[in-house]
Each structure stands twice: as structure tokens, then as C-alpha cells.
Design an enzyme around this catalytic site. Structure first.
Site, short mmCIF file in Angstrom:
data_model
loop_
_atom_site.label_atom_id
_atom_site.label_comp_id
_atom_site.label_asym_id
_atom_site.label_seq_id
_atom_site.Cartn_x
_atom_site.Cartn_y
_atom_site.Cartn_z
N SER A 138 5.27 -1.35 0.78
CA SER A 138 5.36 0.02 0.25
C SER A 138 4.72 1.03 1.17
O SER A 138 5.07 2.21 1.13
CB SER A 138 4.70 0.06 -1.14
N HIS A 192 -0.96 4.05 -0.24
CA HIS A 192 0.25 4.87 -0.14
C HIS A 192 -0.07 6.21 0.52
O HIS A 192 0.74 6.74 1.31
CB HIS A 192 0.84 5.07 -1.52
#
Length: 720
Positions: A138, A192
Site C-alpha cells: 500500500s 501511508h
């Protein structure tokens, strides 16, 4: 309202999906394969790949810098993997098509993974003072999303909602980050954010991607030297030309204009279809060329050799602590060593009396021995019976008479039984001088206790191989009544068996646990662990395996013990009276004292008593522990899940070479493709004649009856 056939629409959607996957460039495919392989390795018990490759701040150092690249390929579970793959594949494909395969390979296995990782570790370790580990692709998703958002912001600064420019385009990664944080609470927001930060730096130009990647001339030199365009399909070159997928078709005359047919109007839809058809044809041609490439058939020998080397190296790694485990008791009901044993004291006088009786029988026939021992067993109030057997094996005639007695359990219903075996002669043809009287003494001792919930059967045989085999076959009604007598007295299901091989005179130091099996299946490991725990833990008696009389628990002795066990399983030779019970799934071992120490017959009897007390506690057949294992020391073993890949790798080389030979057999013989002109087509695939090879295989399998018959009927002396 438009209508359509749902089945046809589903087929079209599947075709589009397959076509999309089929056109993925090389690095994108490689990333998918590596993620799937890492997920497959994650579920294996022999290597914790998560602990090896995850990004953990406290574990990061000069020797573990690989974590800054490997964390993106690892995932917590299959769902995590699938979600990340759906998100990263489209953006990764677009990035590779724009920058090339080598550039993408160098960036994503380099700076674009390392920079977010170092940023995350710095914030996590020095600002937050925490040690939260992260895994997953991710971080690539948010990095590529940030680069794309900055690019879109230059052409479309705002997202239009209800006709009004509302949301800045550059902020879309934060909206995605917020959505992921809400939908997946366990995800790392900091990780992230680090990906978004590096993506913004690359997208705005503060960090130029060209400077992060190797120089273009270096990449072109690698392409030329390795000839990547020729043999690597789906490859995107440095100048962003895709080879093996869309393929650039050169014109025969570069300056010539395209051919126009009068009267035909070019239709855009038709041109699009033709372009797609050409791409598919190029892809098929590339795959066909790869399959027909003669260099492919040069790989199987090397792959076969690699499988053998890795399999053998894997085998030699098993004795290490990282690949083996300490033994443990899986069946809690056994409770080995938890009871006090009372065998001893006056029982030693009984043992001496029985030993005197046994010594007088030395030199007499089997029938005379049984005539002497049967009244002794009947005097204990036990039911006794005899069994005659005569059969031929290995060019030798085995005949004799077994004597056995049954002690009915005071608290049982005759549905289960434990067997105590004592052979007059062991496998070395030594008289069991102490084993015979010790078995009689133990049965007399067991008779005095009312705690037994299982019947106890004492089996006295003339030898250690033929006698037990005849008795066990008849007990399970698997015998030939013309050669082996049926048993007049039977009990319940056999839960276990202990054989005494005590031919040594005088005191001993340790106990040798003898075990073997058929087709790799050994007696349940709980039985061996129980005997080991009782002998070494409770009685203070040493325990040895596989005739390793001296064991220092080092690598060399572990390896020797393991290899000896493998060799014994491979030959399948019976090593004691216990061997006859294993094919009927009755867990059995032989106890053989050895050495010069201070342990006497009473200590050996207490080991048997403790083992019988543990087996008496069983509520069901031993099943929880391992049947397929390799013991390398009394306290360490390797389970089937750890050692089986070694055998599979060694066996895989046969499959690889068989497939290679099969493919090669379909190719035309050398010299059949001589081309006189340029337009002559090469020879087609040679026709395979299946009748001859199948006939040869069937004949060879049929002829295997001959050595099988010879081995089963050859004299025993020829086997040595």
C-alpha cells in the site's frame, strides 16, 4: 432500456479481464509473482518470512537493510494481498509503460521503497518512540497516487462538483488515506503518509526520478549486453517501446507511405479492432518464439541440478536449532512420570527366582521351554494359550510355538489391551537372559494392582521376528490358517506394545530405544517421548537412539542420528519384536539396556511400569502427535512439514528432466530443416509414437515381478 444476454456480457467481461492481465508488462508481472510467492511462504512453518522482511524500526541496521525493500512484498493475510494488488497493478503498469522496465525495477526495489521506509523509521523511532512494524504494497499505492495527483493538478487543478470547482486535485491522496483509515482501522496511517510525502516530492520535481534511477546509458548498455529485447517478453525498453506486447512493427521501406485501397474508407472502429488483433498476434508470436527457442531446453539440466543441490543442502540444515524442534507430549492424558513407581524391593527376589528357572532352560527346545513356563503363568491366575506357526520366507523355514497370557483389567471391559513382549532370542541371536524373567516378574507385579483399565498381554516368543509376526497376524485375522494357528484367546484393540531385549548381564548405564516403521510411518512420537521422559527424567537413566551410544548433542551427532534413521526406514529391515506391530498401526518400541553403570533390573522394570501406567491413562488411540518425523537426539526432532520439501526438491528434478525430454522428443531431428531458399518453412513438430514407450514402460513394470520374487525367496544368507 438496453437489454442483453448476461452470460454473453460475463464472457465479454472475463475476456477483457484476461486480455488486460495478458498485456501487463514484465516488472508488474514480477511484482505480482513476488507478492504471491511471499504470501505462500508466509504460511509455511519452517520460515517466519514476516519476521525476516518486515519493516521494524528496532530491527533495522546495516545487516538488515533488506527490510527497507522487502516489506512492500509482504502482507498480513490473503485479503490484505488481494486489496493491495487490485490497487497497485494499474498504477504500476502505467509507471512502467512511462519509464521502462529496468527503471521501474531499479526504483521500486530501491529509492521508491527505501525513502518512505527510512522516513517512517525516523519518525517512528526518534519522534514517536515506538516500534510498530509495517508490511504491504500500500505504500507503493499512495506513492504512485500522489505522483498521479500532482500530474493531474497541472491540467485539472480542481475536481468539479455540481458545476463548481470544489476539491483541489492534489489533495485526492489524503481523501483516499482517510477512507482507508476508516475502512481498515489496523492500517498504518504513518506509513501511508510517508508514501504520499515521497510521491509529492517526486511529482513536484523536488526529487527528480531521473536522478534516482541509474543513468540512461547504463540501462541501454544492460539492454544491449543482455539482449533483453530479444528473449524477455512484455519488456518495456528505456525509450518506452514495449516488446512482446504491443511491439513496434517496422515498415519494409521506412520512407514509404501507407497503402490506400481506392473505394475503402478507413473506419476508426475497424482500425481499433485491427490494432488489437495485431497486438494479440504479436503476443502469440512472441510466446511461440519463446517456446521454440532452443535455449529453453538448455535450462532443465541446470534446474534439475539446482533442485538436487538445494534439496541436499536443505537436508543438511535440518540438524540446526532453527529447523528442528524440542520434543513434547501432545497427548495430555499420558502424564508420563507423574506417578510413583513401586516396582522393586521384594520383587527383586522374585526376579532372581525366575531368572534361575530361565537359566535352567537354556539349551532346551521351544516346546520344553513353554512346558516349563506355562504352569508358572497359570499359577498367577492368568489365562494362557499357545500358538504354533510354520512358514517359509527368504529361503528359510520358520517354525515354533508362541506362549502368551492375558491379565484381564479389573476396571476394563476387554476392549483395549497393552502388550509386553519378551523373545527368547533377540535379533542378534542372543538369549534374553534378563528380559524373560523380568517380563514374568512384571506380570506377577501387575497382577497385584487393581488400577488397570486395559488388559495386559504377555507374549513370549522363540525369536524376535517370526514369532511376533505370526502372533500379530493371527490377532488381526490376517494369517494363513494352514501355516499359522489361530489364537484361542483374544482381548481388545491393541493400544501399544513394549518389547524387552535385555540380554546383557550385570548392571547397565542407559536404555536404547529401538524403533522403525513402514513407508516412512513410525510409532507415534508420544510413545517415544513418554519412554524418554520416564527413563531420563524420572529414573535418571540415559537414553540413546539409532545406536548412537555417545551423543554430544552437536551438529555432527545430530546429523548422524538423523541419517541412520533415514537409512533404516529406507531399507525397511525389522530391528526387533516391535517391528511386527507397526504395519497394524500399533505403536511399539523395543527397550534394550546397554553400557556399564549402576542401574539394575529393577530400574528397567520401573521404566516399563511407568510406560504401562501412561498407556493405561489413554482414552483413545495415540493420534495427536507425529507419525512422520526424524529424530536427531532424544529431545529434538524434525516433523514432516520441515523435511518433506527436501525430498520433494530432489524428486522434482526427475519431473523437470522428464518434461524436457518429452518436449525435446517432439522437435524435428537435426538436419531436417535445411533451407534451400528463404521462403522455405522449417520442419513441423515431429510425430510422437506413444505405443512403443508405453509398451516399454508396461514391460518394465511387469518384469519387476522377477526381482520381487527373487528377493522374497532368496536365502537369508544372500542378503548380507
Amino acid at each position: 432500456m438496453p437489454t442483453g444476454n448476461p452470460t454473453h456480457m460475463l464472457r465479454l467481461n472475463l475476456q477483457r479481464l484476461v486480455s488486460y492481465i495478458d498485456r501487463l508488462p514484465f516488472f508488474t508481472r514480477l511484482a505480482i509473482v513476488l507478492m504471491v510467492v511471499c504470501e505462500a511462504v508466509r504460511v509455511l512453518p519452517w520460515w517466519d518470512i514476516q519476521a525476516w522482511g518486515r519493516l521494524e524500526p528496532d530491527q533495522l541496521g546495516l545487516q538488515t537493510m533488506h527490510r527497507t525493500n522487502t516489506y512492500a512484498l509482504l502482507h498480513t493475510d490473503v485479503f490484505h494481498l488481494v486489496m493491495n494488488m487490485f490497487a497497485v497493478i494499474p498504477m504500476l503498469e502505467r509507471f512502467e509503460a512511462e519509464h521502462g522496465t529496468l527503471t521501474s525495477l531499479a526504483l521500486f526495489f530501491g529509492p521508491l521503497s527505501t525513502l518512505p521506509a527510512l522516513m517512517y523509521v525516523g519518525i517512528e523511532k526518534f519522534l514517536l518512540r515506538s516500534n510498530t512494524s509495517v508490511v504491504g504494497a500500500s505504500i507503493w499505492v499512495f506513492l504512485l497516487l500522489a505522483i498521479e495527483a500532482v500530474r493531474q493538478h497541472r491540467t485539472t487543478p480542481y475536481l468539479v462538483i455540481n458545476g463548481q470547482p470544489t476539491i483541489p486535485t492534489w489533495s485526492t491522496p489524503f481523501a483516499a488515506l482517510l477512507a482507508v483509515a476508516v475502512l481498515m482501522p489496523g492500517s498504518s496511517i504513518l506509513g501511508h503518509l510517508c508514501g504520499v510525502a515521497v510521491g509529492y516530492l517526486c511529482g513536484t520535481g523536488y526529487v527528480n526520478i531521473k536522478y534516482l534511477a541509474p543513468p540512461e546509458r547504463v540501462l541501454r548498455w544492460i539492454e544491449g549486453r543482455a539482449k533483453l529485447r530479444d528473449w524477455l517478453p512484455y519488456y518495456v525498453s528505456v525509450d518506452q517501446k514495449v516488446y512482446g506486447r504491443f511491439g513496434v512493427l517496422p515498415l519494409a521501406n521506412p520512407g514509404a507511405a501507407p497503402v490506400v485501397v481506392p473505394g475503402l474508407v478507413p473506419i476508426p472502429e475497424v482500425q481499433t479492432v485491427l490494432q488489437l488483433r495485431c497486438r494479440d498476434c504479436l503476443h502469440a508470436a512472441s510466446a511461440l518464439q519463446l517456446r521454440r527457442d532452443p535455449r529453453i531446453l538448455k535450462l532443465p539440466p541446470y534446474l534439475s541440478l539446482l533442485c538436487i543441490l538445494v534439496g541436499v543442502a536443505w537436508l543438511f540444515l535440518l540438524p540446526l536449532d532453527q529447523y528442528s524442534r524440542r520434543t513434547y507430549i501432545s497427548e495430555n492424558a499420558l502424564l508420563p512420570g507423574q506417578v510413583h513407581t513401586y516396582f522393586g524391593g521384594s520383587d527383586q527376589n522374585v526376579f532372581r527366582a525366575y531368572k534361575h528357572e530361565v537359566n535352567e532352560l537354556i539349551g532346551k527346545s521351544n516346546a520344553e521351554i513353554n512346558d516349563k513356563l506355562e504352569p508358572i503363568l497359570k499359577g498367577l491366575g492368568l489365562k494362557t494359550a499357545r500358538q504354533n506357526f510354520t512358514y517359509h520366507a527368504a529361503g528359510h523355514t520358520y517354525s515354533g510355538e508362541n506362549l502368551y497370557a492375558t491379565l484381564q483389567a479389573p476396571r476394563g471391559d476387554a476392549t483395549e489391551a497393552i502388550v509386553l513382549v519378551a523373545a527368547w532370542e533377540n535379533v542378534k541371536h542372543e538369549i534374553n537372559r534378563n528380559g524373560f524373567p523380568l517380563a514374568l516378574t512384571l506380570l506377577r507385579y501387575f497382577k497385584r494392582w487393581s488400577l488397570w483399565s486395559k488388559d495386559i498381554i504377555l507374549l513370549l516368543t522363540p525369536d524376535s521376528i517370526a514369532g511376533p509376526q505370526a502372533w500379530v497376524d493371527a490377532y488381526h485375522d490376517a494369517h494363513d490358517p494352514a501355516r499359522i494357528s489361530s489364537l484361542p484367546i483374544k482381548s481388545g484393540l491393541l493400544q501399544g506394545a513394549i518389547a524387552l531385549d535385555y540380554a546383557q548381564e550385570g548392571r547397565f548405564d542407559s536404555v536404547h530405544i529401538v524403533y522403525d516403521g513402514v513407508n516412512g510411518q513410525l510409532p507415534n512420537l508420544d510413545l517415544i517421548n513418554s519412554v524418554n521422559h520416564i527413563a531420563s527424567g524420572q529414573m535418571g537413566i540415559g537414553v540413546a537412539l539409532q545406536e548412537m551410544w555417545q551423543h554430544d548433542n552437536g551438529y555432527r551427532d545430530r546429523l548422524r542420528t538423523m541419517l541412520r534413521g533415514m537409512l533404516k526406514q529406507g531399507f525397511g529391515l525389522a530391528s526387533g519384536a516391535h517391528s511386527s506391530f507397526i504395519p497394524y498401526h500399533v505403536d511399539a518400541v523395543t527397550l534394550r539396556p546397554f553400557g556399564d553403570g549402576w542401574q539394575d533390573e529393577m530400574a528397567m522394570g520401573r521404566v516399563v511400569e511407568g510406560t504401562f501406567r501412561s498407556l493405561n491413562n489413554l482414552l483413545e488411540h495415540l493420534h495427536q502427535s507425529f507419525f512422520f518425523y526424524l529424530l536427531m537426539q532424544r529431545d529434538r526432532f524434525v516433523s514432516i512439514g520441515t523435511y518433506l520439501p527436501s525430498a520433494m526438491l530432489v524428486a522434482a528434478n526427475f519431473t523437470i528432466m522428464a518434461i524436457a525430454l518429452w518436449v525435446k522428443s517432439g522437435q524435428p531431428a537435426e538436419g531436417t530443416t535445411t533451407s534451400a531458399t528463404k521462403n522455405e518453412t522449417p520442419a513441423t513438430t515431429a510425430e510422437r509414437d506413444l505405443f512403443l514407450p508405453l509398451g516399454v514402460v508396461a514391460l518394465i513394470h511387469s518384469l519387476s515381478i522377477v526381482p520381487l520374487y527373487v528377493f522374497n525367496h532368496a536365502p537369508k544368507s544372500h542378503a548380507h
